[in-house]
Design an enzyme around this catalytic site. Structure first.
Site, short mmCIF file in Angstrom:
data_model
loop_
_atom_site.label_atom_id
_atom_site.label_comp_id
_atom_site.label_asym_id
_atom_site.label_seq_id
_atom_site.Cartn_x
_atom_site.Cartn_y
_atom_site.Cartn_z
N LYS A 167 0.92 -1.35 -0.13
CA LYS A 167 -0.13 -0.11 -0.05
C LYS A 167 1.05 1.24 -0.09
CE LYS A 167 -1.78 1.48 3.96
NZ LYS A 167 -1.54 2.94 4.48
N ASN A 168 1.73 1.16 1.02
CA ASN A 168 2.58 2.44 1.01
C ASN A 168 3.72 2.66 0.07
OD1 ASN A 168 1.11 2.72 3.27
ND2 ASN A 168 2.57 2.27 4.89
N CYS A 174 -5.73 11.40 12.71
CA CYS A 174 -6.48 10.33 12.88
C CYS A 174 -6.24 9.97 14.27
CB CYS A 174 -6.16 9.23 11.74
SG CYS A 174 -4.59 8.65 11.92
N ARG A 209 -1.06 14.22 13.12
CA ARG A 209 -0.43 14.08 11.96
C ARG A 209 -0.52 15.35 11.28
NH1 ARG A 209 -1.88 8.31 9.89
NH2 ARG A 209 -0.22 8.61 8.39
N ASP A 229 4.08 0.62 12.44
CA ASP A 229 2.64 -0.12 11.78
C ASP A 229 2.69 -1.49 12.42
OD1 ASP A 229 2.98 1.61 8.67
OD2 ASP A 229 2.42 2.22 10.68
N ARG A 249 -8.66 -0.93 4.37
CA ARG A 249 -7.75 0.24 3.93
C ARG A 249 -6.65 -0.25 3.31
NH1 ARG A 249 -8.00 5.94 6.97
NH2 ARG A 249 -6.61 6.26 5.33
C1 EPZ Z 1 3.72 7.17 6.49
O1 EPZ Z 1 2.71 8.19 7.10
C2 EPZ Z 1 2.61 5.72 6.51
N1 EPZ Z 1 1.60 5.88 5.64
C3 EPZ Z 1 2.35 5.49 7.79
O2 EPZ Z 1 1.52 4.06 7.47
C4 EPZ Z 1 3.53 5.21 8.73
O3 EPZ Z 1 3.03 4.67 10.00
C5 EPZ Z 1 4.37 6.33 8.75
O4 EPZ Z 1 5.00 6.77 7.40
C6 EPZ Z 1 5.66 6.07 9.62
O5 EPZ Z 1 6.48 4.96 9.06
C7 EPZ Z 1 1.75 6.04 4.19
O6 EPZ Z 1 2.84 5.85 3.66
C8 EPZ Z 1 0.74 6.22 3.24
P1 EPZ Z 1 5.36 10.56 8.62
P2 EPZ Z 1 3.21 9.46 7.20
O7 EPZ Z 1 5.14 11.88 7.83
O8 EPZ Z 1 3.89 9.66 6.12
C9 EPZ Z 1 4.92 13.73 12.31
C10 EPZ Z 1 -0.22 2.55 7.77
O9 EPZ Z 1 -0.83 2.18 8.72
N2 EPZ Z 1 4.93 14.62 11.08
O10 EPZ Z 1 6.51 9.91 8.57
O11 EPZ Z 1 2.00 10.32 7.44
C11 EPZ Z 1 3.81 12.85 12.37
O12 EPZ Z 1 2.90 13.40 13.12
C12 EPZ Z 1 0.22 3.96 7.86
O13 EPZ Z 1 0.06 2.16 6.54
C13 EPZ Z 1 4.86 16.04 11.61
O14 EPZ Z 1 5.02 16.33 12.77
O15 EPZ Z 1 4.21 9.47 8.30
C14 EPZ Z 1 4.09 11.59 13.22
O16 EPZ Z 1 4.19 11.66 14.36
C15 EPZ Z 1 -0.14 4.47 9.26
N3 EPZ Z 1 4.74 17.03 10.60
C16 EPZ Z 1 5.40 11.48 12.52
O17 EPZ Z 1 5.95 12.82 12.08
C17 EPZ Z 1 4.78 16.67 9.21
O18 EPZ Z 1 4.68 17.47 8.45
C18 EPZ Z 1 5.70 10.56 11.45
O19 EPZ Z 1 4.92 10.94 10.29
C19 EPZ Z 1 4.77 15.22 9.04
C20 EPZ Z 1 4.83 14.53 9.80
#
Ligand code: EPZ
Length: 430
Positions: free
Chosen positions: A22-23, A116, A121, A305, A397
């Site tokens: 998916k990712n 969520c 996020r 995850d 999803r």
């Molecule tokens: C990706 O989400 C994945 N989703 C998530 O998988 C995964 O858990 C996550 O990376 C971490 O590995 C997809 O790839 C579609 P991040 P993403 O930006 O990109 C903070 C699943 O179950 N942050 O690395 O949203 C954020 O709040 C999903 O498949 C900021 O503060 O993750 C979080 O605490 C869930 N500001 C941390 O960074 C920002 O602008 C990691 O978020 C962006 C992120």
């Protein structure tokens, strides 16, 4: 009826093929917007997040068709750069469309993707990086508009290696003017896949798989046929499920090269892991050992995850475990539902203390997120009696058909609607 009915209490035995990632698929589909032609993305999973991304691509003017597990995207001409609220707020990864639409149309407007249950996020890291490249971003009450006469490559250092922010910068940088040096970027396998897709389309990217990407912008990208790798989180879900329930399973098409930490963790817990190419065999017949301390980390550490399914296994381990969640600020939430089934998990901030040797008892539980829903389904498999996992829509999803896969591993798991179909068929034959 959007619930799963699980009759638990048996170990797992069987073989299952791991679906496409998916990712990895989602950012690659967003990237097709950059290409004036037809791309074919192979081995995509039939999951609702991919369906949502297809709707977003169609909204901006792409022609998109499924062909088996392949998705054919024709982005020769785009007509729209406003992303509809229902798709954006329903799927956070729609935020990746920002970088792609800025790169192609120089304009994009979308509602804030929103948080969520696992965390707020925010997208501040995305916005800071795109502004650095010359995008003018206007924040409104519930959304934003971004525009750029022309995006300019520049040095960028992310304050946190955000996966999504890294993907957005890559998508904006590949056709920007000049060179972008992206430091402290994420290096998850899904970033590697996105870079390989774009390289195949002619993009000039170096440092792939490291914390520093160097991207030299070019004018045009060419249409690509690309195969998405298997989903390491789905593979990890089923690997840890065998650890929790006990038994033996063969997982095929596994991206083992991306699962070192998860396999090592399973071995620490008493699992026997055998790898032959992309075939992974997991056996757990003896005691399930606890983990004195494990923390979730960015890749290549233990993936956040898989934290929820790990909590299920640790509830059944022979002793006490401690897990620290370092990525999301509310990802232990599903422990409340696990405790209603008999787990004994104490959450204090970002730490969870899991007392083992528990007996799980089936009951009706409520899923509130994708991976938590998968974990509650596993808890039902390990529990005595019947469990009903409500809110199946979260699980679909990210899992093509978790009931089918768990049944292939010998579990008694089915959708409530399947049950009513079976019941009505039985009535017809009687
Ligand atoms: C990706 O989400 C994945 N989703 C998530 O998988 C995964 O858990 C996550 O990376 C971490 O590995 C997809 O790839 C579609 P991040 P993403 O930006 O990109 C903070 C699943 O179950 N942050 O690395 O949203 C954020 O709040 C999903 O498949 C900021 O503060 O993750 C979080 O605490 C869930 N500001 C941390 O960074 C920002 O602008 C990691 O978020 C962006 C992120």
């Amino acid at each position: 009826m959007n619930a799963i009915h699980v009759h638990g209490g048996k170990p797992l035995h069987g073989e299952v093929k791991i679906q496409g990632s998916k990712n990895a698929a989602l950012p690659i589909l967003a990237a097709t917007i950059l290409i004036k032609g037809t791309c074919i993305i192979k081995n995509c999973p039939h999951i609702s997040d991919v369906e949502c991304m297809i709707k977003l691509l169609r909204c901006v003017g792409c022609t998109v068709l499924w062909d088996g597990n392949d998705i054919v995207v024709d982005a020769i001409s785009l007509r729209e750069n406003r992303l509809p609220r229902e798709y954006v707020t329903g799927m956070r990864s729609s935020v990746m469309m920002m970088g792609a639409l800025l790169g192609r149309s120089k304009e994009v407007s979308l509602d804030y993707p929103g948080g969520c249950i696992i965390g707020e996020r925010p997208i501040d890291i995305h916005i800071e990086a795109l502004e650095c490249m010359g995008a003018r971003i206007e924040r409104k009450e519930n959304g934003l508009t971004a525009g750029a006469q022309s995006l300019k490559g520049c040095p960028i250092k992310l304050r946190f290696p955000s996966v999504g922010a890294t993907e957005n910068v890559i998508l904006a940088a590949v056709t920007a003017q000049g060179v972008t040096i992206l430091d402290n970027c994420a290096k998850e396998p899904e970033i590697i896949s996105l870079c390989r897709f774009l390289q195949k389309a002619g993009a000039k990217i170096s440092g792939i798989g490291s914390r520093r990407l160097i991207i030299e912008g070019i004018k045009e990208l060419n249409p690509v046929i690309y195969t998405v790798e298997a989903d390491r989180i789905v593979a990890g879900t089923y690997l840890l499920s065998v650890m929790a329930a006990g038994g033996k399973a063969c997982l095929t098409h596994v991206p083992v090269e991306y699962m070192e930490c998860v396999m090592q963790t399973a071995q620490l817990m008493g699992g026997d892991i055998q790898v032959d190419g992309n075939l992974l065999t997991v056996i757990r017949e003896g005691k399930l050992k606890p983990l004195p301390y494990l923390k979730t980390e960015v890749y290549p550490g233990f993936p956040t995850d898989l934290q929820s399914v790990l909590l299920v296994a640790l509830s059944l381990a022979d002793g006490e475990s401690l897990v620290k969640e370092t990525i999301f600020n509310n990802r232990f939430r599903m422990a409340q539902e696990l405790n209603r089934m008999g787990s004994d998990i104490t959450v204090c901030g970002q730490d969870a203390n899991i007392r083992g040797n528990r007996t799980l008892i089936g009951r009706s539980v409520v899923a509130e997120d994708l991976r938590g829903g998968a974990a509650l389904t596993l808890a039902g498999i390990c529990a005595q009696g019947d469990t009903f996992v409500n809110n199946y829509q979260y699980i679909e999803r990210g899992y093509e058909d978790i009931c089918r896969d768990f049944r292939l591993l010998g579990a008694d798991v089915r959708r409530r609607c399947e049950e009513t179909e079976i019941a009505s068929k039985k009535e017809e034959t009687e």
